[in-house]
Scaffold this motif. Structure first.
Motif, PDB file in Angstrom:
ATOM      1  N   PHE A  13     -49.046  61.751  26.857  1.00 46.75           N
ATOM      2  CA  PHE A  13     -47.936  60.825  27.419  1.00 46.75           C
ATOM      3  C   PHE A  13     -47.395  60.246  26.106  1.00 46.75           C
ATOM      4  CE2 PHE A  13     -50.923  61.723  30.723  1.00 46.75           C
ATOM      5  CZ  PHE A  13     -49.981  62.319  31.919  1.00 46.75           C
ATOM      6  N   PRO A  37     -66.338  61.469  30.076  1.00 51.66           N
ATOM      7  CA  PRO A  37     -66.337  60.019  30.207  1.00 51.66           C
ATOM      8  C   PRO A  37     -64.990  59.805  30.999  1.00 51.66           C
ATOM      9  CG  PRO A  37     -66.234  60.480  28.099  1.00 51.66           C
ATOM     10  CD  PRO A  37     -66.425  61.772  28.655  1.00 51.66           C
ATOM     11  N   GLY A  39     -61.237  58.406  30.978  1.00 55.72           N
ATOM     12  CA  GLY A  39     -60.346  58.176  30.262  1.00 55.72           C
ATOM     13  C   GLY A  39     -60.310  59.642  29.273  1.00 55.72           C
ATOM     14  N   HIS A 192     -67.812  62.174  36.264  1.00 61.52           N
ATOM     15  CA  HIS A 192     -68.417  61.442  35.067  1.00 61.52           C
ATOM     16  C   HIS A 192     -69.776  61.506  35.421  1.00 61.52           C
ATOM     17  CE1 HIS A 192     -67.655  57.950  37.709  1.00 61.52           C
ATOM     18  NE2 HIS A 192     -68.762  57.640  37.110  1.00 61.52           N
ATOM     19  N   GLN A 194     -73.149  63.115  35.230  1.00 59.50           N
ATOM     20  CA  GLN A 194     -73.891  64.319  34.589  1.00 59.50           C
ATOM     21  C   GLN A 194     -75.019  64.734  35.601  1.00 59.50           C
ATOM     22  OE1 GLN A 194     -74.269  61.349  32.977  1.00 59.50           O
ATOM     23  NE2 GLN A 194     -74.164  61.600  30.968  1.00 59.50           N
ATOM     24  N   GLU A 229     -74.246  65.090  19.362  1.00 60.88           N
ATOM     25  CA  GLU A 229     -73.577  64.581  20.472  1.00 60.88           C
ATOM     26  C   GLU A 229     -73.840  64.806  21.986  1.00 60.88           C
ATOM     27  OE1 GLU A 229     -69.464  63.811  19.027  1.00 60.88           O
ATOM     28  OE2 GLU A 229     -69.017  62.779  20.851  1.00 60.88           O
ATOM     29  N   PHE A 233     -75.356  63.275  25.139  1.00 63.13           N
ATOM     30  CA  PHE A 233     -74.535  62.996  26.346  1.00 63.13           C
ATOM     31  C   PHE A 233     -75.102  63.653  27.479  1.00 63.13           C
ATOM     32  CE2 PHE A 233     -70.757  64.493  28.766  1.00 63.13           C
ATOM     33  CZ  PHE A 233     -70.428  63.173  29.287  1.00 63.13           C
ATOM     34  N   GLY A 358     -73.048  57.747  18.840  1.00 65.09           N
ATOM     35  CA  GLY A 358     -73.442  56.957  19.993  1.00 65.09           C
ATOM     36  C   GLY A 358     -74.576  56.047  19.452  1.00 65.09           C
TER      37      GLY A 358
ATOM     38  N   ALA B   2     -75.893  58.141  34.314  1.00 64.27           N
ATOM     39  CA  ALA B   2     -74.464  58.020  34.126  1.00 64.27           C
ATOM     40  C   ALA B   2     -73.896  56.954  32.842  1.00 64.27           C
ATOM     41  CB  ALA B   2     -73.894  57.737  35.466  1.00 64.27           C
ATOM     42  N   VAL B   4     -74.881  57.009  30.119  1.00 63.16           N
ATOM     43  CA  VAL B   4     -74.975  57.722  28.768  1.00 63.16           C
ATOM     44  C   VAL B   4     -73.665  57.789  28.456  1.00 63.16           C
ATOM     45  CG1 VAL B   4     -75.937  59.337  27.256  1.00 63.16           C
ATOM     46  CG2 VAL B   4     -77.084  58.434  29.268  1.00 63.16           C
ATOM     47  N   ALA B   5     -72.733  58.062  29.591  1.00 57.83           N
ATOM     48  CA  ALA B   5     -71.436  58.661  29.364  1.00 57.83           C
ATOM     49  C   ALA B   5     -70.423  57.638  28.515  1.00 57.83           C
ATOM     50  CB  ALA B   5     -70.592  58.716  30.562  1.00 57.83           C
ATOM     51  N   ALA B   7     -71.469  56.250  26.033  1.00 52.67           N
ATOM     52  CA  ALA B   7     -71.583  56.620  24.560  1.00 52.67           C
ATOM     53  C   ALA B   7     -70.519  57.687  23.957  1.00 52.67           C
ATOM     54  CB  ALA B   7     -72.991  57.283  24.395  1.00 52.67           C
ATOM     55  N   LEU B   8     -69.954  58.436  24.914  1.00 55.97           N
ATOM     56  CA  LEU B   8     -69.184  59.265  24.444  1.00 55.97           C
ATOM     57  C   LEU B   8     -67.720  58.929  24.495  1.00 55.97           C
ATOM     58  CD1 LEU B   8     -69.922  62.390  23.316  1.00 55.97           C
ATOM     59  CD2 LEU B   8     -69.037  63.152  25.452  1.00 55.97           C
ATOM     60  N   PRO B  10     -64.117  58.374  24.067  1.00 53.01           N
ATOM     61  CA  PRO B  10     -63.290  58.235  22.974  1.00 53.01           C
ATOM     62  C   PRO B  10     -62.172  57.414  22.962  1.00 53.01           C
ATOM     63  CG  PRO B  10     -62.522  59.918  24.553  1.00 53.01           C
ATOM     64  CD  PRO B  10     -63.694  59.101  25.014  1.00 53.01           C
ATOM     65  N   ALA B  11     -61.893  56.912  23.937  1.00 51.97           N
ATOM     66  CA  ALA B  11     -60.694  55.840  24.027  1.00 51.97           C
ATOM     67  C   ALA B  11     -60.483  55.247  25.307  1.00 51.97           C
ATOM     68  CB  ALA B  11     -59.366  56.350  23.756  1.00 51.97           C
ATOM     69  N   ALA B  12     -59.518  54.073  25.245  1.00 51.96           N
ATOM     70  CA  ALA B  12     -59.555  53.330  26.527  1.00 51.96           C
ATOM     71  C   ALA B  12     -58.980  54.262  27.510  1.00 51.96           C
ATOM     72  CB  ALA B  12     -58.657  52.210  26.213  1.00 51.96           C
ATOM     73  N   PRO B  13     -59.327  54.208  28.746  1.00 49.59           N
ATOM     74  CA  PRO B  13     -58.587  54.937  30.055  1.00 49.59           C
ATOM     75  C   PRO B  13     -57.202  55.095  29.635  1.00 49.59           C
ATOM     76  CG  PRO B  13     -60.095  53.623  30.776  1.00 49.59           C
ATOM     77  CD  PRO B  13     -60.057  53.255  29.436  1.00 49.59           C
ATOM     78  N   VAL B  14     -56.565  56.312  29.774  1.00 49.41           N
ATOM     79  CA  VAL B  14     -54.929  56.580  29.804  1.00 49.41           C
ATOM     80  C   VAL B  14     -54.514  56.285  31.248  1.00 49.41           C
ATOM     81  CG1 VAL B  14     -53.120  57.973  29.067  1.00 49.41           C
ATOM     82  CG2 VAL B  14     -55.312  57.955  27.890  1.00 49.41           C
ATOM     83  N   ARG B  17     -49.103  57.899  33.460  1.00 51.67           N
ATOM     84  CA  ARG B  17     -47.725  57.436  33.385  1.00 51.67           C
ATOM     85  C   ARG B  17     -46.689  58.793  33.975  1.00 51.67           C
ATOM     86  NH1 ARG B  17     -45.721  54.329  28.101  1.00 51.67           N
ATOM     87  NH2 ARG B  17     -44.584  53.640  29.972  1.00 51.67           N
ATOM     88  N   ARG B  18     -46.293  58.549  35.108  1.00 50.66           N
ATOM     89  CA  ARG B  18     -45.510  59.533  35.633  1.00 50.66           C
ATOM     90  C   ARG B  18     -44.160  59.636  35.143  1.00 50.66           C
ATOM     91  NH1 ARG B  18     -49.061  57.823  39.255  1.00 50.66           N
ATOM     92  NH2 ARG B  18     -50.418  59.369  40.103  1.00 50.66           N
TER      93      ARG B  18
END
Lengths: 375, 528
Positions: A13, A37, A39, A192, A194, A229, A233, A358, B2, B4-5, B7-8, B10-14, B17-18
């Motif tokens: 986007f 995860p 996002g 999300h 596991q 990683e 995970f 992590g 759950a 542990v997720a 830890a991985l 990557p970024a803030a939730p996106v 956007r439509r």
């Protein structure tokens, strides 16, 4: 032939790339879980496959048909892909039966087919109810029946159990698995959780940084993660320093067999980090081989317990987690001996400046692992 | 496991956007353009007049007098309406006042009686009610429901546990009301006050009857009697300026006025405050308000109906034919406004981006424009560009639709929130074409909102006077214009049936709508 094949798919986007080259294939009749995860773009992946978004690059095949390759784009209503979004998304103005019949032709809507579908999901007789008169689990099952009604080539489930409370979740999950294996429709499920992915799917694909980092049967991902990683995970991991010689790794917990590295990767020798799962470690009274440590606390789960052991030695993590049968009990403060056995994965020790993915940043003062005082 | 997720991660939730549907965007832009049309033509007209003449028309003693009249009336009536509206709301929603349910109904009914009919109710039997005092009496009686209605809804929806917590922290019941309840209701009260101010600025008929000179009466006289378009245009600019000023205050409030709700409980379960000996004075006061706003006009209409009376005017339209015309115009306007609101509401709710928000905001500007100004803008437009439109029913319906668009928009917007795009997407994946999905999923879900929008606009159009007087085709009479013709000629007996018809037409759907809106708690989701 696969039910669905995604090749090099990119989707973003404005100013935010989400998917950067996803490759994925789902076999006919199999259930694949996309794990990542929040996002990580799981939902976006499903929406592109359903045709609700267009891929920026790459290609999506449904069976032998190309449905999205940048030039050709098949609209969602022509794809015959069943889509169950989060929170069921039932049409609130229609009854359960009308919801199920939504995608059917006018003649079939009132017919026995709808009742048959409701029966299949265990809701026989609840057709006249409106969504707000159904429980969360029932709504989820109506949504599933609604998607199955169009005899989809592929079923997409977006976090289908996340809205349910934990006890209900397990029940509905089992039922859904039963229904899916009955129909034999290839299914892609996003989650999300596991535990959900590992217990439910024939194949798990982990989505990381916009790509499928690893895909395979759950057992393979658990026992043979591609990197540190991934090891951390999926499931609980004790990362133990050791020395690898040939196929043997010597660690503070004993000698383990190193799994042969995958094709293309170099054989490992010298100092390494060894992945030891909690259930690979045996715990016992002091004496004999292995490492001594103090029991910090134990978590009782009924069928099993996880015991946290600390102050085990400089080469071991500060807290080692050990899984034992539920009946085994060690009070906090007792001294125990730990030893590990079996096959394990190992990776070269990261250089000092590198942090484990992590892991928390190194603390200024590390507690010195002092000698154990058995008093 | 759950956990542990994270830890991985990557970024803030996106946020998903439509893509903005082109057709929807184009339709919304068109609607916004239509709404701003009257203002644009007013500006063009002013440019045509030229600055020297404009400044001569603006900077004179008359403007200052009008400004003084508008401001003093605005301050006094708004303050009175705030006190009466808030006090009445508190009595009905939070105290043990006897007869609360009946009072709750009687207190909102004055909304269904146009202010010029209230003025007629007083002046036709007590000619002494006039000037500033008369204007304060009539306008306060007519407008306090604009404060009462939202404040009562907010008191009803407020979380009583906060008041209860305040009590456990050592506040008296009055202290808790003042420091918790009133503090939370403040944005609502202020929003109601702004509505009162805008209504005062736009009112024409009541002031004409009461002989109180304001901008609207002066503009009307200049335009309709003196045929002095430049003067009408210049004064309209002043009104627009004041209106936009008031409106910008509203925008600032909207952003600050968010009140968090921590619980789900409703006010109904909280203990009511005992009035004790105060209950009778309180009841008497409320009954007096209802008497002034409702009893007097209804009583006087009945009186004139019974007494009857002819008119020296030539026979106008019969009540039935005027009612038919009124229903026709109002129905058409309600349908047009509702249809216009759909694309804007869909676009704004589903694509909350800065650009779209600006587009939506631009449609709010209409709220600050009196019907008189909108009508004048359309007249200028028709005379200069499409003369064949002048004096047609189409132009009047357009004026109604523009004038009452904000009402339709609020209602449609609230209902679009109940039709999330996820449902349309599921419909698509089940094999429905975009059009079919809109028809089978979205339309049924927003239908109650469309009905509410239609009713709101319809009600307002039935009692509209000012724009109607300017734009109604020659020889055609609506209930309002025929009533106006007779009262202008002091033929009160002849005028009464038309007032009665207007009140009956607007009270019945008003009651239905009130009951529907009443059941819904005034929560954040309904706020635009």
């Amino acid at each position: 032939m696969s039910a669905i094949r995604v090749v090099g798919m990119h989707k973003g986007f404005p100013a935010t790339p989400v998917l950067r080259g996803v490759d994925l294939a789902v076999g006919v009749g199999s259930l694949t879980a996309i794990l990542g995860p929040s996002g990580s773009g799981k939902t976006t992946l499903l929406r592109v496959i359903a045709g609700l978004e267009r891929a920026d690059r790459g290609r999506v095949d449904l069976g032998a048909e190309v449905v999205d390759d940048g030039r050709r784009f098949v609209r969602p209503e022509r794809r015959r892909v069943g889509y169950v979004p989060q929170e069921a998304a039932l049409f609130p103005h229609l009854t359960a039966a009308q919801n199920v019949g939504f995608g059917l032709s006018g003649a079939e809507r009132g017919g026995p087919r709808v009742e048959g579908l409701l029966q299949m999901v265990g809701l026989a007789g609840l057709g006249p109810r409106f969504p707000h008169q159904l429980s969360g689990g029932q709504q989820q099952r109506v949504a599933l029946a609604r998607a199955l009604a169009i005899e989809p080539r592929l079923l997409l489930l977006d976090e289908p159990f996340s809205g349910l409370d934990p006890t209900l979740r397990a029940v509905v999950r089992d039922e859904v698995r039963g229904i899916l294996s009955q129909t034999g429709i290839a299914t892609l499920l996003v989650t999300h959780d596991q535990e959900e992915a590992l217990s439910l799917a024939d194949q798990v694909a982990v989505l990381r940084a916009g790509r499928v980092a690893q895909a395979g049967p759950p057992e393979q991902l658990y026992s043979d993660p591609i990197d540190l990683e991934m090891a951390r995970f999926l499931g609980e991991a004790n990362l133990v320093e050791g020395t690898v010689e040939g196929r043997l790794a010597r660690t503070g917990l004993g000698v383990l067999t190193v799994r042969p590295p995958g094709p293309g990767s170099l054989a490992l020798a010298g100092s390494a980090l060894v992945l030891v799962r909690p259930e690979q470690i045996a715990i016992g009274s002091p004496g004999g081989e292995g490492a001594l440590g103090w029991v910090l606390r134990s978590e009782f789960h009924g069928h099993d317990s996880v015991i946290e052991v600390t102050r085990t030695g400089p080469t071991l993590p500060e807290v080692v987690r050990v899984r034992v049968q539920g009946s085994v009990h060690f009070p906090p403060g007792s001294v125990v001996r730990l030893s590990a056995s079996g096959e394990a994965r190992a990776w070269p020790t990261p250089s000092p400046g590198e942090r484990l993915p992590g892991e928390a940043p190194p603390r200024a003062v590390r507690r010195a692992p002092g000698p154990i005082d058995p008093s | 496991m759950a956990t542990v997720a994270s830890a991985l991660s990557p970024a803030a939730p996106v946020p998903a956007r439509r893509r903005i549907p082109r057709a929807l965007l184009a339709a919304s832009l068109l609607v916004a353009a239509l709404l701003l049309l009257p203002l644009a033509f007013l500006a063009l007209q002013a440019r045509g007049v030229g600055w020297p003449e404009l400044s001569q028309l603006l900077f004179r003693r008359l403007t200052l007098n009008l400004l003084w009249n508008v401001v003093r009336l605005g301050v006094v009536v708004t303050a009175l309406a705030a006190v009466i509206g808030t006090g009445a709301a508190w009595c009905v929603e939070r105290s043990d006042l006897p007869g609360r349910r009946v009072l709750a109904l009687l207190l909102i009914l004055p909304l269904a009686i146009p202010d010029f009919v209230v003025a007629f109710g007083w002046v036709s039997v007590l000619p002494g009610v006039s000037g500033f005092g008369g204007a304060v009496l009539v306008m306060t009686a007519g407008l306090y429901p604009l404060v009462y209605l939202p404040v009562a809804a907010s008191l009803r929806g407020a979380d009583p546990s906060q008041e209860e917590t305040a009590r456990t922290l050592g506040l008296s019941s009055l202290g808790a009301f003042r420091r918790v309840t009133l503090r939370q209701a403040r944005p609502t009260i202020l929003a109601g006050c702004l509505l009162v101010s805008l209504a005062l600025l736009a009112e024409y008929g009541a002031f004409e009857i009461l002989g109180y000179q304001t901008f609207t009466t002066e503009i009307f006289t200049e335009f309709q009697v003196g045929f002095n378009a430049p003067a009408a245009c210049a004064l309209s600019l002043v009104v627009v300026l004041i209106g936009l000023l008031v409106l910008s205050g509203e925008g600032a409030l909207r952003d600050r006025g968010r009140v968090a709700r921590s619980g789900n409980r409703r006010g109904s379960s909280s203990a009511r405050v005992r009035l004790g000996a105060w209950r009778w004075p309180a009841l008497a006061l409320l009954l007096a308000v209802i008497g002034v706003a409702l009893g007097m006009p209804l009583g006087v209409i009945t009186y004139w109906l019974l007494r009857g009376g002819g008119s020296t005017l030539p026979q106008g339209a019969s009540v039935a034919s005027a009612a038919g015309i009124t229903l026709l115009y109002s129905g058409a306007a309600a349908a047009v406004a509702t249809v216009l609101a759909i694309p804007v509401a869909l676009l704004a709710v589903r694509n909350p981006r800065p650009g779209i928000r600006l587009l939506e905001r631009s449609t709010y500007i209409v709220q600050g424009l009196p019907g008189l100004v909108i009508a004048l803008g359309l007249v200028f437009f028709a005379l200069h560009y499409l003369p064949f439109l002048y004096q047609t029913s189409g132009l009047l319906v357009a004026a109604y639709a523009i004038l009452f668009f904000p009402l339709a928009h609020v209602a449609v917007r609230a209902s679009v929130l109940h039709a999330p795009p996820a449902l349309e997407e599921v419909g698509r994946s089940l094999g429905g074409s975009p059009l079919m999905v809109r028809w089978r999923v979205t339309l049924p879900l927003i239908a109650p909102g469309l009905a509410a929008a239609f009713c709101l606009v319809f009600l307002s159009a039935v009692t509209e006077l000012t724009a109607t007087l300017i734009l109604v085709p020659t020889g055609v009479q609506t209930l309002a214009t025929q009533f106006w013709a007779y009262t202008g000629n002091v033929s009160y007996g002849a005028a009464a049936p038309y007032a009665a018809a207007m009140v009956v037409i607007s009270i019945v759907p008003g009651l239905l709508l009130g009951r529907r809106l009443d059941r819904r708690p005034a929560s954040a989701e309904a706020a635009p």
